[in-house]
Design a protein around this motif. Structure first.
Motif, mmCIF file in Angstrom:
data_model
loop_
_atom_site.group_PDB
_atom_site.id
_atom_site.type_symbol
_atom_site.label_atom_id
_atom_site.label_comp_id
_atom_site.label_asym_id
_atom_site.label_seq_id
_atom_site.Cartn_x
_atom_site.Cartn_y
_atom_site.Cartn_z
ATOM 1 N N VAL A 80 -5.593 0.680 6.426
ATOM 2 C CA VAL A 80 -5.007 1.734 5.593
ATOM 3 C C VAL A 80 -5.573 3.094 5.968
ATOM 4 O O VAL A 80 -4.828 4.069 6.140
ATOM 5 C CB VAL A 80 -5.217 1.426 4.089
ATOM 6 C CG1 VAL A 80 -4.862 2.621 3.223
ATOM 7 C CG2 VAL A 80 -4.396 0.205 3.691
ATOM 8 N N SER A 81 -6.889 3.197 6.106
ATOM 9 C CA SER A 81 -7.484 4.496 6.448
ATOM 10 C C SER A 81 -7.067 4.948 7.838
ATOM 11 O O SER A 81 -6.875 6.151 8.069
ATOM 12 C CB SER A 81 -9.006 4.462 6.313
ATOM 13 O OG SER A 81 -9.593 3.683 7.319
ATOM 14 N N GLU B 299 -8.867 -2.132 4.244
ATOM 15 C CA GLU B 299 -9.230 -0.724 4.046
ATOM 16 C C GLU B 299 -9.251 0.030 5.376
ATOM 17 O O GLU B 299 -8.849 1.191 5.443
ATOM 18 C CB GLU B 299 -10.590 -0.596 3.342
ATOM 19 C CG GLU B 299 -10.562 -0.988 1.880
ATOM 20 C CD GLU B 299 -10.537 -2.500 1.639
ATOM 21 O OE1 GLU B 299 -10.944 -3.274 2.544
ATOM 22 O OE2 GLU B 299 -10.065 -2.916 0.567
ATOM 23 N N ARG C 243 7.178 4.861 1.398
ATOM 24 C CA ARG C 243 6.813 6.123 2.054
ATOM 25 C C ARG C 243 7.275 6.146 3.519
ATOM 26 O O ARG C 243 7.565 7.195 4.061
ATOM 27 C CB ARG C 243 5.296 6.314 2.004
ATOM 28 C CG ARG C 243 4.888 7.681 2.534
ATOM 29 C CD ARG C 243 3.388 7.912 2.643
ATOM 30 N NE ARG C 243 2.591 7.431 1.536
ATOM 31 C CZ ARG C 243 1.261 7.477 1.530
ATOM 32 N NH1 ARG C 243 0.602 7.974 2.564
ATOM 33 N NH2 ARG C 243 0.584 7.018 0.501
ATOM 34 N N TYR C 244 7.351 4.983 4.145
ATOM 35 C CA TYR C 244 7.716 4.891 5.564
ATOM 36 C C TYR C 244 8.845 3.896 5.776
ATOM 37 O O TYR C 244 9.132 3.063 4.934
ATOM 38 C CB TYR C 244 6.506 4.428 6.401
ATOM 39 C CG TYR C 244 5.287 5.271 6.233
ATOM 40 C CD1 TYR C 244 5.231 6.567 6.743
ATOM 41 C CD2 TYR C 244 4.174 4.786 5.550
ATOM 42 C CE1 TYR C 244 4.101 7.353 6.581
ATOM 43 C CE2 TYR C 244 3.037 5.564 5.387
ATOM 44 C CZ TYR C 244 3.015 6.842 5.906
ATOM 45 O OH TYR C 244 1.896 7.621 5.744
ATOM 46 N N THR D 175 0.809 -1.213 0.000
ATOM 47 C CA THR D 175 0.000 0.000 0.000
ATOM 48 C C THR D 175 0.847 1.270 0.000
ATOM 49 O O THR D 175 0.612 2.189 -0.786
ATOM 50 C CB THR D 175 -0.931 0.015 1.233
ATOM 51 O OG1 THR D 175 -1.727 -1.169 1.213
ATOM 52 C CG2 THR D 175 -1.824 1.240 1.236
ATOM 53 N N PHE D 176 1.831 1.328 0.887
ATOM 54 C CA PHE D 176 2.581 2.568 1.091
ATOM 55 C C PHE D 176 3.976 2.553 0.482
ATOM 56 O O PHE D 176 4.675 3.562 0.494
ATOM 57 C CB PHE D 176 2.683 2.887 2.590
ATOM 58 C CG PHE D 176 1.352 3.078 3.250
ATOM 59 C CD1 PHE D 176 0.560 4.178 2.955
ATOM 60 C CD2 PHE D 176 0.877 2.158 4.167
ATOM 61 C CE1 PHE D 176 -0.672 4.364 3.557
ATOM 62 C CE2 PHE D 176 -0.359 2.324 4.781
ATOM 63 C CZ PHE D 176 -1.140 3.435 4.469
ATOM 64 N N GLU E 210 -3.556 6.346 7.281
ATOM 65 C CA GLU E 210 -3.623 7.610 6.538
ATOM 66 C C GLU E 210 -4.184 8.738 7.406
ATOM 67 O O GLU E 210 -3.654 9.847 7.405
ATOM 68 C CB GLU E 210 -4.471 7.425 5.274
ATOM 69 C CG GLU E 210 -3.758 6.604 4.218
ATOM 70 C CD GLU E 210 -4.634 6.269 3.017
ATOM 71 O OE1 GLU E 210 -5.882 6.298 3.133
ATOM 72 O OE2 GLU E 210 -4.056 5.970 1.958
ATOM 73 N N ASN E 211 -5.257 8.458 8.141
ATOM 74 C CA ASN E 211 -5.838 9.475 9.027
ATOM 75 C C ASN E 211 -4.906 9.821 10.169
ATOM 76 O O ASN E 211 -4.848 10.981 10.592
ATOM 77 C CB ASN E 211 -7.196 9.023 9.543
ATOM 78 C CG ASN E 211 -8.246 8.983 8.458
ATOM 79 O OD1 ASN E 211 -8.198 9.749 7.503
ATOM 80 N ND2 ASN E 211 -9.203 8.083 8.590
ATOM 81 N N GLN F 122 -1.668 9.847 10.028
ATOM 82 C CA GLN F 122 -0.632 10.736 9.488
ATOM 83 C C GLN F 122 -1.154 12.153 9.349
ATOM 84 O O GLN F 122 -0.458 13.122 9.660
ATOM 85 C CB GLN F 122 -0.079 10.248 8.162
ATOM 86 C CG GLN F 122 0.835 11.308 7.595
ATOM 87 C CD GLN F 122 1.930 10.815 6.736
ATOM 88 O OE1 GLN F 122 1.853 9.738 6.194
ATOM 89 N NE2 GLN F 122 2.951 11.606 6.613
ATOM 90 N N ILE F 123 -2.367 12.295 8.885
ATOM 91 C CA ILE F 123 -2.969 13.629 8.771
ATOM 92 C C ILE F 123 -2.985 14.304 10.131
ATOM 93 O O ILE F 123 -2.693 15.491 10.261
ATOM 94 C CB ILE F 123 -4.388 13.524 8.168
ATOM 95 C CG1 ILE F 123 -4.304 13.101 6.700
ATOM 96 C CG2 ILE F 123 -5.135 14.854 8.332
ATOM 97 C CD1 ILE F 123 -5.627 12.686 6.093
#
Length: 132
Positions: free
Chosen positions: A121-122, A118, A30-31, A26-27, A125-126, A128-129
């Motif tokens: 992943v969400s 999902e 990135r990490y 998925t990433f 992602e959330n 990180q935001i």
């Protein structure tokens, strides 16, 4: 730019391998990804990454592990590194333990095993935001 890391902790190697595959697919790069089979091993990894300036933005930890359980581990991490987002991944935590770790470790989210791709992943992602 500081590199950001995800640390996953679970005493079952198959769970860690599954997480590794999903995260990398998925990433990609990135990490930085770190995986530990015990809370003690994870604490060492966290201290090493922090000492070298790598920002750990999220920890995904199992609850039921030999030695230090996930709730105690996340509470320890929170007391030393409160800025790290903590996620509990479990199928076996009781309600009292969940309430305690959510309160004392400021757990961001609890995901149940088997987890939904999902949702994992969400969550990341959330998270990180929320760190930006």
């Amino acid at each position: 730019m500081n590199e950001m890391a995800i640390v996953c902790v679970d005493d079952e190697l198959s769970i860690l391998k599954s997480l590794e595959i999903e995260l990398l697919e998925t990433f990609e790069d990135r990490y930085i990804y770190e995986f530990a089979e015990t809370a003690d091993e994870a604490l060492e990894i966290i201290d090493e990454l922090e000492a070298e300036g790598t920002k750990i933005f999220i920890i995904v930890s199992d609850w039921l592990m030999p030695g230090i359980k996930g709730d105690e581990f996340l509470i320890r991490v929170h007391s030393k590194y409160p800025q790290i987002i903590k996620v509990l991944l479990t199928g076996q935590a009781d309600k009292k333990s969940l309430e305690k770790v959510i309160k004392e470790a400021n757990v961001y989210r609890c995901l149940t095993k088997p987890w939904n791709h999902e949702e994992l992943v969400s969550t990341i992602e959330n998270a990180q935001i929320n760190t930006n």
